[in-house]
Design an enzyme around this catalytic site. Structure first.
Site, PDB file in Angstrom:
ATOM      1  N   HIS A 298      -2.654   8.038   5.908  1.00 23.62           N
ATOM      2  CA  HIS A 298      -2.899   6.717   5.319  1.00 23.62           C
ATOM      3  C   HIS A 298      -4.304   6.280   5.738  1.00 23.62           C
ATOM      4  CE1 HIS A 298      -1.818   3.009   3.405  1.00 23.62           C
ATOM      5  NE2 HIS A 298      -2.028   2.296   4.494  1.00 23.62           N
TER       6      HIS A 298
ATOM      7  N   LYS B 128      -9.432   7.719   2.252  1.00 24.75           N
ATOM      8  CA  LYS B 128      -9.999   6.357   2.224  1.00 24.75           C
ATOM      9  C   LYS B 128     -11.362   6.281   2.892  1.00 24.75           C
ATOM     10  CE  LYS B 128      -5.501   3.966   2.221  1.00 24.75           C
ATOM     11  NZ  LYS B 128      -4.583   5.107   2.447  1.00 24.75           N
TER      12      LYS B 128
ATOM     13  N   CYS C  59       0.809  -1.219   0.000  1.00 20.86           N
ATOM     14  CA  CYS C  59       0.000   0.000   0.000  1.00 20.86           C
ATOM     15  C   CYS C  59       0.843   1.270   0.000  1.00 20.86           C
ATOM     16  CB  CYS C  59      -0.954  -0.023   1.188  1.00 20.86           C
ATOM     17  SG  CYS C  59      -1.914  -1.541   1.216  1.00 20.86           S
TER      18      CYS C  59
ATOM     19  N   PHE D 261       1.876  -3.349   4.039  1.00 16.50           N
ATOM     20  CA  PHE D 261       2.261  -4.666   4.557  1.00 16.50           C
ATOM     21  C   PHE D 261       3.750  -4.891   4.255  1.00 16.50           C
ATOM     22  CE2 PHE D 261      -2.124  -7.012   4.232  1.00 16.50           C
ATOM     23  CZ  PHE D 261      -2.585  -6.278   5.312  1.00 16.50           C
TER      24      PHE D 261
ATOM     25  N   HIS E  25      -9.836   1.665   0.264  1.00 15.17           N
ATOM     26  CA  HIS E  25      -8.385   1.499   0.183  1.00 15.17           C
ATOM     27  C   HIS E  25      -7.998   0.961  -1.191  1.00 15.17           C
ATOM     28  CE1 HIS E  25      -4.327   0.949   1.066  1.00 15.17           C
ATOM     29  NE2 HIS E  25      -4.385   0.335   2.226  1.00 15.17           N
TER      30      HIS E  25
ATOM     31  N   GLU F 210      -0.532   5.232  13.274  1.00 12.26           N
ATOM     32  CA  GLU F 210      -0.260   6.425  12.457  1.00 12.26           C
ATOM     33  C   GLU F 210      -0.428   7.692  13.288  1.00 12.26           C
ATOM     34  OE1 GLU F 210      -2.624   7.047   8.935  1.00 12.26           O
ATOM     35  OE2 GLU F 210      -1.145   8.450   8.116  1.00 12.26           O
TER      36      GLU F 210
END
Length: 414
Positions: free
Chosen positions: A303, A335, A163, A399, A340, A314
């Site tokens: 994010h 998002k 991502c 990830f 996402h 975050e």
């Protein structure tokens, strides 16, 4: 001396609009792109909702014969590229092709092609596998097709870092252009993994929101009732130019691409490192790279996935990077509306940030209803806010522990 790099074109294919104006209208109105999955039957899936790109018609942009030889993720990239190039006003036939490049990534690549051809293999045998299987599925075919379309003969490749993919692509392009490897670049990310196998994989890892009864309420970053992200698809492409090149041709300049930071947690395959050490360092590196101070930043495009751990960590990263200034930042999650977009998310969010800066508004984080004590900053809940933005960051976390941050700042026309 390093060259200054500016953003001159924006192209979006997203679940909340195709093209920058449709995308912006949804952003500023807080419109959700979530709904029930229509691509396939979700009867046996634990999650039945997603953010699909509706009314996508590649025929208007791509030759019909070529469409059949492109996975959906490449089609998205081509359409977003054409929109970005059109927006920039650049005519590549008048450019030196050796000074123009493309860096466009995908987190997963041609998932639908893999599924279709695996079925052919199992049902009909290897002799019936399509000769287009490999060129359709590999992630680097997105920038490859873009290069062929516009005759871009400079640097061309694809980055894949989950991502954080498209933020890394844009950051890499910035570095190459600063050192004179390109004058113009078509960069960003693309993703089309809402397929039975791709979607099932994210269901299996329990990363997705299970709020099946209320799709448009399911993506709720930083809200205490969040329980996972809503999977999306789409593409974001920007045209970057060196300042010298853009000014020479009289291009419209949205903003300066001013800084880039990249780190890795080196901790876990999916979970973020719990003390936000590396993610906060990516923010600090990007701000230093832009030769700014934390106090210069007005806005953070987070994010902001809507997963329990991501939003908490975050928030911690932002606090570590900005200290007391973190309480003065406007923070929002794109998002919350578009879901996402995995490898495409970062690029679309940088486009959202550029539009917010140009138009003097911060788009909202929708579905923010119930505060979480672990997420106690200003997330611009539910309604857009008028705000002058002189400098902003956009975060992407992937990830594998990948962290990347881009800094954009208002272009000085003096």
């Amino acid at each position: 001396m390093q060259k200054k790099v500016v953003v001159t074109g924006l192209g979006v294919v997203s679940p909340i609009g195709i093209g920058k104006e449709n995308f912006w209208k949804s952003l500023i109105e807080g419109k959700s792109g979530a709904g029930f999955i229509s691509h396939f039957d979700t009867t046996n899936f634990s999650v039945k909702i997603g953010c699909e790109v509706k009314d996508f018609n590649p025929d208007s942009y791509i030759d019909k014969k070529k469409i059949r030889r492109m996975d959906r993720f490449v089609q998205f990239a081509i359409v977003a590229s054409k929109l970005a190039v059109e927006d920039s006003g650049i005519n590549f036939s008048k450019e030196n092709p050796e000074r123009c490049g493309s860096i466009v990534g995908s987190g997963i690549g041609g998932m639908q092609t893999i599924e279709d051809q695996a079925k052919v293999l199992l049902e009909k045998g290897p002799g019936r596998i399509s000769p287009f299987l490999i060129p359709m599925l590999i992630t680097n075919m997105a920038p490859g097709e873009i290069a062929m379309m516009f005759n871009l003969q400079g640097p061309n490749y694809s980055i894949s870092s989950a991502c954080a993919t498209s933020t890394h692509c844009i950051g890499d392009a910035l570095r190459l252009m600063r050192y004179g490897d390109m004058d113009v670049a078509v960069v960003g990310g693309t993703e089309a993994a809402i397929t039975p196998l791709g979607f099932g994989g994210f269901c299996a890892i329990k990363a997705l929101s299970t709020m099946n009864d209320e799709p448009q309420k399911a993506s709720r970053p930083f809200d205490i009732k969040r329980n996972g992200f809503v999977m999306g698809e789409g593409a974001g492409i920007v045209v970057l130019e060196t300042e010298e090149h853009a000014k020479k041709r009289g291009a419209k300049i949205y903003c300066e691409l001013a800084g880039y930071g990249a780190t890795d947690d080196a901790y876990h395959i999916t979970a973020p490192e719990p003390n936000a050490i590396a993610s906060s360092r990516a923010i600090k590196l990007a701000i230093n790279d832009a030769e700014l101070k934390p106090e210069d930043i007005d806005y953070v495009n987070a994010h902001g996935t809507s997963t329990i751990l991501n939003d908490k960590i975050e928030t911690m990263a932002i606090k570590k990077a900005f200290g007391e200034h973190s309480k003065k930042l406007a923070i929002s999650s794109t998002k919350s509306m578009m879901g996402h977009l995995l490898g495409a998310a970062g690029a679309v969010e940088i486009i959202a940030t550029a539009l917010c800066m140009e138009r003097g508004y911060v788009h909202p984080t929708i579905n923010y209803e119930f505060p979480d004590t672990d997420c106690d900053l200003d997330y611009v809940p539910n309604k857009a806010r008028q705000k002058q933005i002189n400098a902003a960051i956009s975060n992407s976390l992937g990830f594998g522990g990948h962290n990347s941050t881009i800094v954009v700042k208002k272009y000085d026309f003096k």
